[in-house]
Design an enzyme around this catalytic site. Structure first.
Site, short mmCIF file in Angstrom:
data_model
loop_
_atom_site.label_atom_id
_atom_site.label_comp_id
_atom_site.label_asym_id
_atom_site.label_seq_id
_atom_site.Cartn_x
_atom_site.Cartn_y
_atom_site.Cartn_z
N HIS A 51 34.43 43.53 45.75
CA HIS A 51 34.40 44.11 44.40
C HIS A 51 33.93 43.08 43.37
CE1 HIS A 51 35.94 46.84 41.17
NE2 HIS A 51 36.13 45.69 40.54
N GLU A 52 34.55 41.91 43.39
CA GLU A 52 34.19 40.89 42.39
C GLU A 52 32.76 40.41 42.61
OE1 GLU A 52 36.29 40.97 40.11
OE2 GLU A 52 37.94 41.78 41.27
N GLU A 94 38.62 38.54 30.16
CA GLU A 94 38.46 39.99 30.00
C GLU A 94 39.83 40.60 29.71
OE1 GLU A 94 36.72 42.13 33.30
OE2 GLU A 94 36.69 43.98 32.13
N HIS A 112 30.27 42.85 41.24
CA HIS A 112 30.17 42.83 39.78
C HIS A 112 29.03 41.93 39.30
CE1 HIS A 112 33.23 45.25 37.91
NE2 HIS A 112 34.26 44.61 38.40
N GLY A 147 44.20 41.56 40.05
CA GLY A 147 43.85 41.10 41.38
C GLY A 147 42.89 39.92 41.32
N ALA A 148 41.85 40.05 40.50
CA ALA A 148 40.84 39.00 40.43
C ALA A 148 39.92 39.26 39.26
CB ALA A 148 40.03 38.96 41.72
N MET A 149 39.02 38.30 39.00
CA MET A 149 38.13 38.43 37.84
C MET A 149 36.75 37.89 38.19
SD MET A 149 37.68 39.32 34.71
CE MET A 149 36.06 39.14 34.00
N GLU A 150 35.74 38.67 37.81
CA GLU A 150 34.36 38.43 38.25
C GLU A 150 33.57 37.43 37.40
OE1 GLU A 150 35.52 41.36 36.88
OE2 GLU A 150 34.03 42.26 35.55
N ASN A 151 34.22 36.45 36.75
CA ASN A 151 33.50 35.48 35.92
C ASN A 151 32.24 34.98 36.62
OD1 ASN A 151 35.98 35.35 34.26
ND2 ASN A 151 36.77 34.32 36.08
N1 B3K Z 1 37.30 42.99 35.63
C1 B3K Z 1 38.62 42.52 35.94
C2 B3K Z 1 39.61 43.11 35.00
C3 B3K Z 1 40.51 42.12 34.36
C4 B3K Z 1 41.10 42.64 33.07
C5 B3K Z 1 42.49 42.22 32.87
N2 B3K Z 1 42.96 42.43 31.54
C6 B3K Z 1 38.98 42.82 37.36
C7 B3K Z 1 38.03 43.69 38.09
O1 B3K Z 1 37.97 44.87 37.88
O2 B3K Z 1 37.26 43.19 38.87
ZN ZN Z 2 36.14 45.36 38.57
#
Ligand code: B3K
Ligand code: ZN
Length: 878
Positions: free
Chosen positions: A300-301, A124, A304, A264-268
């Protein structure tokens, strides 16, 4: 080279081709990873057989390209710096490509890269185009099958989204795992991790009785730092079931901790990737704030998975659709889990400082922007935090029950789709029957609305007349603003009874706490049957993200501080009272007049400290005893006087400490505990109250406080206490206290990067004016690396928040920041563009500083810039 050009929301077109299934094979190698893609593609109705297939792709070495098994001749496609166009394709086909990429050379940390030797991804918003040729846009959703091949020794663990379906050995010491994700997803949710990782495992039974395996993957030495994240994950899963009726939808949920991560983190999907700072905790290494941060980010993640993944954004202009809603969800979760008033106070204190500043600066933009050059620059406080405030207002406007019905409809109606902010708001309008037409302006208008309020009590008729006038200042590209629909939650507190009075408006009894709706430029609300003269309590719980001006006297503020039934407004009254005193002191400093402490502030603090009228919640009390930050004070001034603000605030701190020395010491002693550490709201409240009181005493270098700090540091009971004691000693004028403590701490924790981040920050946030040299020195320290975003934030980012040092009059603070921005522009444009922010606020300062800041921006602009840094700097200089 021409300047980068913006993308416009009004140019949105649905995709001509969709991908129904994506099959990827990664043959991992640091310098030459091979990515084989098989994409099942179908033409959409509005396109015809003359419509070319356009795929995004950057920094990819194309090795082969075929359609339905037939290789394409070079004349059949055009390859550019940003992608690939195939001139003619069938209505339905399989596209096969092979590309080569170099994860070890990827310092931007977007796409596939290496962190501490392990492979990981961040896609993302537009990182997937650095992995393979693809329609890299969120409205193309496909199921994914991913095979990861790696070295069995170096990469024993091979992870991707979904469920593992096959694994096996290969020649040459290699092995593979195949993953299948049955949920259609946009490519920004793709993830892959490979390396020498170790896991902690748990299980969760969902509300319908399905068993989900939960795994947290970390480097071996961090296995003892996952307990809190796991507990937070389970609480989040339960909360989303109970609060929104949302259940997890795969058999496996994984979190991986990586050291080098831009955010911080990413919701893959099914494979959340976390900055190690946002997941690892241990009482010895992480503070209470870090524990709470981890809990909030894990939640939060996880949230998502529904608000973002199952229902995603049509295009990146809709980013707040998932981010604003998800921040609102995580804020509510944290409020339910911990102290709700403190959570609100902390969030608002931060919001009013940082988001208000963004909204008042050259990069101000609406919650839904209508154009951007680089979407990565739009992961902002406006999209996230103001977006959350807008969702909160919606929820308060229509009430939780209607909001929940609206959310149910949203998740059901749009499951598996990529949608817009209108789709979300329409669900809320349908569920409540409210007309939210005017409300939609919150998404389109940038800038912080200001409300000028004025009230009058009419003794003869027992009426209270409240007039509210709204205006939103012009922002770049938006000169004219329209009135917004602003919910103002309020009460009238009787000056005799000290109680909330019943509110009657236009013959209707509203209760003792009600919302008035400001829709016009100016409205007067006449409350009848008001039996005694009241003090109005306005914008309770910060019911709208606005600046509220009301000409409160100091006596009225002192009254609200102890009598307001709304905890948030009690705190805010204290902040306003302190602000009035600070304003006087800032003026005195500027005019060279002797500073005199406002005894009404001292009296108010005494009341708080000695119990009478104090809130029972110690965490709220700690917040009430905390003065507005220098950054917040600066936000209230037309031209920021850095030195006067610092001097005034220090003067108040010291005056309070001298006047209430024994009271502060009593609080320190009463709240010290050596029970085993737990991040519970009760313990956290006690520690924060104790440490706030200790801070005041250290402002006057009280001998008992010094001894207390030294003992607290030596006891090594938990990192919250250790870090606070160390900070107070280092920030004192006493070199004899500071030096040995810093040295011992640095040596003890040299092996732990997250603790070393704290060690860096403590040193560069010192209030003495010699910090710049320290930053330069620490940038050469073996524990520092400019390639690691956490280190850059801990050292350089923290320095730029140290106002008296960053804003030195010789301009060296600005030059240092510009040097780092220029270097990072080449290595990591996303971080560079964030780091430059403090320089973009030059208009807020005196002429000398304006000139110095601008000249550094001009210097940056001379460089060959990434589109990220270009966009921010160009706006700042426009
Ligand atoms: N959705 C990610 C955002 C990462 C984008 C970095 N370029 C983090 C979050 O909001 O949970
Ligand atoms: Zn987010």
């Amino acid at each position: 080279m021409s300047d980068p050009q913006p993308v416009y929301l009004s140019d949105y077109q649905p995709p001509a081709y969709r991908v129904t299934h994506t099959e990827l094979t990664f043959d991992l190698d640091p310098a030459a990873t091979r990515v084989k893609a098989r994409l099942l593609i179908e033409r959409n109705n509005q396109a015809d057989d003359k419509t070319p297939l356009v795929l995004d792709g950057e920094q990819l070495k194309l090795m082969s390209l075929a359609i339905d098994g037939t290789p394409l001749a070079e004349s059949e496609y055009r390859l550019g710096d940003h992608g690939l166009e195939i001139h003619a394709v069938p209505a339905s086909f399989c596209l096969e490509s092979v590309v080569e990429i170099a994860p070890s050379e990827n310092t931007a940390l977007e796409g596939l890269y290496q962190s501490s030797g392990m492979y990981c991804t961040q896609c993302e918003a537009e990182g997937f185009r650095r992995i393979t040729f693809y329609p890299d846009r969120p409205d193309v959703m496909a199921t994914f099958t991913v095979t990861v091949i790696g070295d069995a020794q170096r990469e024993p663990v091979l992870l991707a989204n979904g469920n593992p379906v096959e694994r096996g050995e290969l020649e040459g010491g290699r092995h593979f795992v195949k993953w299948d994700d049955p949920h259609p997803k946009p490519c920004y949710l793709f993830a892959l991790v490979a390396g020498d990782l170790h896991k902690v495992e748990d299980t969760f039974t969902t509300m319908s009785g399905r068993n989900v395996t939960l795994q947290i993957w970390v480097e071996k030495e961090n296995l003892d730092k996952t307990e809190h994240a796991m507990a937070s994950l389970k609480r989040s899963m339960t909360w989303d079931e109970q609060t929104y009726g949302r259940e997890y939808d795969l058999d496996l949920f994984m979190i991986v901790a990586v050291n080098d991560f831009n955010m911080g983190a990413m919701e893959n999907k099914g494979l959340n990737i976390f900055n190690s700072a946002a997941v690892l905790t241990h009482p010895d290494t992480a503070t209470d704030a870090a524990f709470q941060n981890v809990e909030g980010i894990v939640a939060h993640e996880y949230f998502h998975n529904w608000s973002g993944n199952r229902v995603t954004c049509r295009d990146w202009f809709q980013l707040s659709l998932k981010e604003g809603f998800t921040v609102f969800r995580d804020q509510c979760f944290s409020a339910d889990t911990n102290s709700a008033p403190v959570k609100r106070i902390e969030d608002v204190a931060f919001f009013r400082t940082a988001q208000f500043a963004e909204d008042a600066g050259p990069t101000a933009h609406p919650v839904r922007p209508d154009h951007y050059i680089e979407i990565t620059n739009f992961y902002t406080l406006t999209i996230y935090e103001k977006g959350a405030e807008v969702v909160r207002m919606l929820c308060n406007l229509i009430g939780w029950e209607a909001f929940r019905r609206g959310a149910d409809a949203y998740f059901e109606r749009f499951d598996g789709q990529a949608v817009t902010i209108e789709d979300f708001v329409n669900c809320m309008a349908d569920a409540s029957g409210e007309d939210l037409g005017q409300f939609m302006r919150w998404y389109a208008q940038a800038g912080t609305p200001e409300i000028d309020a004025h009230g009058e009590y009419d003794y003869a008729h027992s009426e209270y007349h409240l007039t509210l006038r709204q205006r939103t200042p012009a922002t770049p590209g938006q000169a004219q603003k329209q009135p917004l629909h602003i919910p103002v939650r309020m009460g009238l507190v009787g000056t005799k009874s000290g109680q909330d009075l019943t509110l009657t408006l236009a013959g209707e009894t509203l209760g003792k706490d009600a919302v008035v709706h400001l829709r016009d430029d100016e409205q007067t609300f006449v409350f009848t049957d008001v039996a005694e003269a009241p003090v109005p309590s306005l914008l309770r719980d910060f019911s709208a993200p606005v600046k509220l001006h009301f000409p409160y006297s100091r006596e009225e503020l002192a009254f609200l501080l102890t009598h307001d039934s709304d905890g948030f407004n009690r705190w805010d009254a204290g902040q306003r009272l302190a602000m009035l005193a600070l304003d006087d002191l800032i003026a005195a400093h500027r005019n060279g007049v002797e500073k005199v402490m406002d005894t009404r502030v001292t009296d108010a603090f005494k009341v708080l400290l000695t119990g009478a009228g104090a809130s029972a919640d110690k965490a709220v009390l700690a917040e009430m005893l905390t003065l507005p930050s220098e950054a917040y004070i600066a936000e209230q001034q037309p031209i920021v006087d850095v030195d006067a603000i610092h001097a005034a605030r220090e003067f108040v701190r010291q005056s309070l400490a001298f006047a209430l020395r024994d009271e502060f010491m009593a609080v320190v002693e009463a709240n010290h505990t050596d029970e085993p550490y737990a991040p519970t709201p009760e313990q956290i409240a006690k520690r924060s109250l104790k440490n706030v009181a200790l801070g005041y005493l250290m402002a006057i270098e009280d001998e008992r406080a010094i001894a207390f700090c030294q003992e607290q540091l030596a006891a090594e009971h938990n990192m919250t206490d250790v870090r606070h004691a160390l900070t107070l000693l280092v920030h004192s004028e006493r070199d004899d206290l500071s030096r040995p403590a810093l040295k011992a701490f640095g040596e003890k924790w040299a092996h732990d990067p997250l603790v070393m981040d704290q060690w860096f920050t403590i040193q560069v946030t010192k209030p003495q004016p010699d910090v710049l040299e320290r930053v330069e020195f620490l940038m050469q320290h073996p524990a520092f690396s400019i390639r690691n975003p956490n280190k850059v934030r801990a050292l350089v980012g923290a320095f730029a928040q140290n106002r008296i040092n960053f804003h030195r009059l010789d301009g060296k603070g600005y030059a240092l920041l510009a040097d780092v921005v220029i270097e990072l522009n080449r290595l990591n444009p996303e971080i560079a563009a964030r780091l430059v922010t403090p320089l973009t606020r030059w208009q807020r300062f005196d002429e000398t500083r304006q000139g110095l800041m601008r000249s550094q921006l001009e210097r940056i602009k001379q460089e060959p810039l990434s589109s990220n840094v270009y966009e921010v700097v160009a706006k700042a200089l426009a």
